[in-house]
Design a protein around this motif. Sequence first.
Motif, PDB file in Angstrom:
ATOM      1  N   GLN A  75       0.822  -1.203   0.000  1.00 55.68           N
ATOM      2  CA  GLN A  75       0.000   0.000   0.000  1.00 55.68           C
ATOM      3  C   GLN A  75       0.861   1.260   0.000  1.00 55.68           C
ATOM      4  O   GLN A  75       0.525   2.275  -0.610  1.00 55.68           O
ATOM      5  CB  GLN A  75      -0.930   0.001   1.223  1.00 55.68           C
ATOM      6  N   LEU A  76       1.986   1.206   0.697  1.00 53.56           N
ATOM      7  CA  LEU A  76       2.901   2.347   0.730  1.00 53.56           C
ATOM      8  C   LEU A  76       3.616   2.537  -0.600  1.00 53.56           C
ATOM      9  O   LEU A  76       3.915   3.665  -1.009  1.00 53.56           O
ATOM     10  CB  LEU A  76       3.925   2.164   1.860  1.00 53.56           C
ATOM     11  N   LEU A  77       3.896   1.440  -1.272  1.00 54.56           N
ATOM     12  CA  LEU A  77       4.647   1.517  -2.513  1.00 54.56           C
ATOM     13  C   LEU A  77       3.765   1.870  -3.717  1.00 54.56           C
ATOM     14  O   LEU A  77       4.282   2.322  -4.740  1.00 54.56           O
ATOM     15  CB  LEU A  77       5.366   0.192  -2.780  1.00 54.56           C
ATOM     16  N   LYS A  78       2.464   1.650  -3.612  1.00 60.39           N
ATOM     17  CA  LYS A  78       1.587   1.911  -4.762  1.00 60.39           C
ATOM     18  C   LYS A  78       1.638   3.357  -5.226  1.00 60.39           C
ATOM     19  O   LYS A  78       1.750   3.626  -6.431  1.00 60.39           O
ATOM     20  CB  LYS A  78       0.160   1.499  -4.417  1.00 60.39           C
ATOM     21  N   PRO A  79       1.548   4.371  -4.333  1.00 60.99           N
ATOM     22  CA  PRO A  79       1.643   5.762  -4.827  1.00 60.99           C
ATOM     23  C   PRO A  79       2.980   6.061  -5.477  1.00 60.99           C
ATOM     24  O   PRO A  79       3.054   6.889  -6.397  1.00 60.99           O
ATOM     25  CB  PRO A  79       1.458   6.593  -3.537  1.00 60.99           C
TER      26      PRO A  79
ATOM     27  N   ALA B 235      11.981  -5.787  -5.577  1.00 64.31           N
ATOM     28  CA  ALA B 235      13.247  -5.187  -6.006  1.00 64.31           C
ATOM     29  C   ALA B 235      13.465  -3.828  -5.349  1.00 64.31           C
ATOM     30  O   ALA B 235      14.588  -3.471  -4.958  1.00 64.31           O
ATOM     31  CB  ALA B 235      13.269  -5.058  -7.521  1.00 64.31           C
ATOM     32  N   VAL B 236      12.371  -3.064  -5.209  1.00 64.27           N
ATOM     33  CA  VAL B 236      12.480  -1.750  -4.551  1.00 64.27           C
ATOM     34  C   VAL B 236      12.884  -1.929  -3.085  1.00 64.27           C
ATOM     35  O   VAL B 236      13.706  -1.162  -2.557  1.00 64.27           O
ATOM     36  CB  VAL B 236      11.152  -0.986  -4.680  1.00 64.27           C
ATOM     37  N   VAL B 237      12.317  -2.932  -2.425  1.00 68.10           N
ATOM     38  CA  VAL B 237      12.673  -3.185  -1.023  1.00 68.10           C
ATOM     39  C   VAL B 237      14.161  -3.511  -0.903  1.00 68.10           C
ATOM     40  O   VAL B 237      14.866  -3.001  -0.020  1.00 68.10           O
ATOM     41  CB  VAL B 237      11.808  -4.320  -0.446  1.00 68.10           C
TER      42      VAL B 237
ATOM     43  N   ARG C 192      23.129  -3.000  11.647  1.00 64.18           N
ATOM     44  CA  ARG C 192      23.223  -3.260  10.213  1.00 64.18           C
ATOM     45  C   ARG C 192      22.549  -4.591   9.869  1.00 64.18           C
ATOM     46  O   ARG C 192      21.835  -4.704   8.848  1.00 64.18           O
ATOM     47  CB  ARG C 192      24.697  -3.279   9.809  1.00 64.18           C
ATOM     48  N   LEU C 193      22.748  -5.585  10.718  1.00 63.05           N
ATOM     49  CA  LEU C 193      22.068  -6.858  10.502  1.00 63.05           C
ATOM     50  C   LEU C 193      20.565  -6.723  10.699  1.00 63.05           C
ATOM     51  O   LEU C 193      19.766  -7.341   9.968  1.00 63.05           O
ATOM     52  CB  LEU C 193      22.630  -7.915  11.454  1.00 63.05           C
ATOM     53  N   LEU C 194      20.164  -5.899  11.664  1.00 62.63           N
ATOM     54  CA  LEU C 194      18.732  -5.701  11.910  1.00 62.63           C
ATOM     55  C   LEU C 194      18.044  -5.081  10.697  1.00 62.63           C
ATOM     56  O   LEU C 194      16.895  -5.415  10.380  1.00 62.63           O
ATOM     57  CB  LEU C 194      18.549  -4.808  13.142  1.00 62.63           C
ATOM     58  N   ILE C 195      18.729  -4.190  10.007  1.00 63.32           N
ATOM     59  CA  ILE C 195      18.153  -3.592   8.781  1.00 63.32           C
ATOM     60  C   ILE C 195      17.840  -4.684   7.761  1.00 63.32           C
ATOM     61  O   ILE C 195      16.772  -4.703   7.145  1.00 63.32           O
ATOM     62  CB  ILE C 195      19.127  -2.549   8.199  1.00 63.32           C
ATOM     63  N   TRP C 196      18.775  -5.603   7.580  1.00 61.83           N
ATOM     64  CA  TRP C 196      18.560  -6.673   6.598  1.00 61.83           C
ATOM     65  C   TRP C 196      17.505  -7.666   7.076  1.00 61.83           C
ATOM     66  O   TRP C 196      16.749  -8.229   6.269  1.00 61.83           O
ATOM     67  CB  TRP C 196      19.880  -7.402   6.321  1.00 61.83           C
ATOM     68  N   VAL C 197      17.428  -7.912   8.384  1.00 60.25           N
ATOM     69  CA  VAL C 197      16.391  -8.814   8.898  1.00 60.25           C
ATOM     70  C   VAL C 197      15.009  -8.218   8.664  1.00 60.25           C
ATOM     71  O   VAL C 197      14.072  -8.906   8.223  1.00 60.25           O
ATOM     72  CB  VAL C 197      16.634  -9.088  10.399  1.00 60.25           C
ATOM     73  N   VAL C 198      14.860  -6.912   8.947  1.00 62.25           N
ATOM     74  CA  VAL C 198      13.575  -6.251   8.695  1.00 62.25           C
ATOM     75  C   VAL C 198      13.244  -6.273   7.202  1.00 62.25           C
ATOM     76  O   VAL C 198      12.100  -6.548   6.790  1.00 62.25           O
ATOM     77  CB  VAL C 198      13.613  -4.799   9.224  1.00 62.25           C
ATOM     78  N   GLY C 199      14.237  -6.013   6.350  1.00 65.40           N
ATOM     79  CA  GLY C 199      14.004  -6.053   4.906  1.00 65.40           C
ATOM     80  C   GLY C 199      13.614  -7.438   4.437  1.00 65.40           C
ATOM     81  O   GLY C 199      12.687  -7.589   3.605  1.00 65.40           O
ATOM     82  N   LEU C 200      14.272  -8.458   4.955  1.00 69.48           N
ATOM     83  CA  LEU C 200      13.929  -9.831   4.572  1.00 69.48           C
ATOM     84  C   LEU C 200      12.521 -10.197   5.028  1.00 69.48           C
ATOM     85  O   LEU C 200      11.780 -10.896   4.308  1.00 69.48           O
ATOM     86  CB  LEU C 200      14.955 -10.797   5.173  1.00 69.48           C
ATOM     87  N   SER C 201      12.140  -9.724   6.216  1.00 66.75           N
ATOM     88  CA  SER C 201      10.772 -10.010   6.690  1.00 66.75           C
ATOM     89  C   SER C 201       9.735  -9.347   5.785  1.00 66.75           C
ATOM     90  O   SER C 201       8.672  -9.926   5.517  1.00 66.75           O
ATOM     91  CB  SER C 201      10.606  -9.527   8.131  1.00 66.75           C
TER      92      SER C 201
END
Length: 384
Positions: free
Chosen positions: A4-8, A30-32, A74-83
Motif C-alpha cells: 500500500q505504501l509503494l503503490k503511490p 526489487a524496490v525493497v 546493520r544486521l537488523l536492517i537486513w532482517v527487517v528487509g527480509l521479513s
Amino acid sequence: MLEQLLKPILAPLFAQWPGLNEFGWQIAAAVVVALIWLLTVVFNWVTLRLIVRLSRKAPIWDELLLTSIRNPIRLLIWVVGLSLLLEIFSRNGLPVSTHAGTELRRFGAIIIIAWGGLRFISSAETFFTQPARGSKQVDRTTADAIAKLLKLIVVILAGLTVLQSAGVSVSGILAFGGVGGIAVGFAARDLLANFFGGLMVYMDRPFRVGDWIRSPDKEIEGTVEHIGWRLTRILTFDQRPLYVPNATFANIAVENPSRMRNRRIYEHVGVRYDDAAKVKQIVDDVREMLMQHPEIDTHQTMIVHLNRFGPSSMDFMVYTFTRTTQWVKYHAIKEDVMLKIADIIFSHGAEFAFPTQTLHIASGVDDGPEPQPLPADMQAELHR
C-alpha cells in the motif's frame, strides 16, 4: 501494508508502462532490496564518521556503544528487509507462511539486541583492562567477573524473552526450575562447588590474572593465565598449562609471591677460627656495605652479626631485604652482595673456612712393657 505504501510511488511507473502491472510484486520486492542496500550504505557512512568524531573526545561510552551496536543494527536492517520480502511473497501466492515475516522480525530483533548487548560488554571489558588515553586501568580479574555476570544476565533475559514470544509460559519454567534445581544441585555438586569456588576467588581476590602463585599443600606453582567459572588455568615455569578446579582453592593455602614488597637475602658466612681476631671488623664492614648498597632496603630488618660457632668456622649471619621483587634482578643483587662480602673478607687477610678436623696426639704416653724373647724350645720349633 508495504504494498500500500509503494503503490503511490510506483503508480506513475505503471501508468507509463501498463505492461509492468503484471510484475507489480516483483518490482516491489526489487524496490525493497534497493532501499535496504541504500539504507545500509548510508548507515555505514554516518556511523563511521560518528565513530571518528567521538574517538577524539570524551566520554568514551558513546564511542564504545556505537562501535558495539553498529554491526547488530546493520544486521537488523537486513532482517527487517527480509521479513518485508517474506510478506510480499506470502501475499502473492508463493509457498511462504503469512506469519513468517512477523516472526522473523520479532525473534530476530530479540537476538540481535542481545548480541549488541554482549558486544558492548566485551568492548567495555577490553577497554578498561587495556586502558587508552591515560584512563585508569581496572583490575582484570574484577572486570572479567563483572563482564561474565552481565553476559549471563543478558543471555538469560534474551532466552526468556524468546520463549515468552514463542508462547511458552515463563512462569511455569521458573517454577519447574525451582523444583528441578534441587535435583540438579545434587547431581552437579562438583560443578556447583567449582562455580562458587570461582565466585569466592572473584570476591576475595587472593590472586588475579598475571600473578605468580604457589601452594604449600599442593604441587601448584606458576602464573595465573585465566580464572574461569569452573577452572583456573595456570602456566607453570616449565611452560606447562595446569588446570585447577576452583573448588580446590577453598581447601588449600595459596601463597602469592607477586604481592611481595621485598625479597630476602639470608646467608651464613663462615670464617676460619684462625681469623677470630678479624671477625668483628669484617662483620662491621659487611653491615656498612649493606647500609650503603643502593638496592638494599634499609627500612626493613637488617641483621649482620656473629651467629654461631660451627665445627670448623665462626659463622656470621647476613639477613636483609632487596628493594626489588623481580626474580632475575634479585639474583643479580644477591650475587653482587655476596661478591662484596668475599672482597671484605679477603681485604682483611682472612679466609673462608672449609670443613676440617684437627687430630691432637698427646706426648709421653706409656707404650707398655718391652716384649720378652720366646723360650729356646719354641724358637727351635719355629725354625724347623
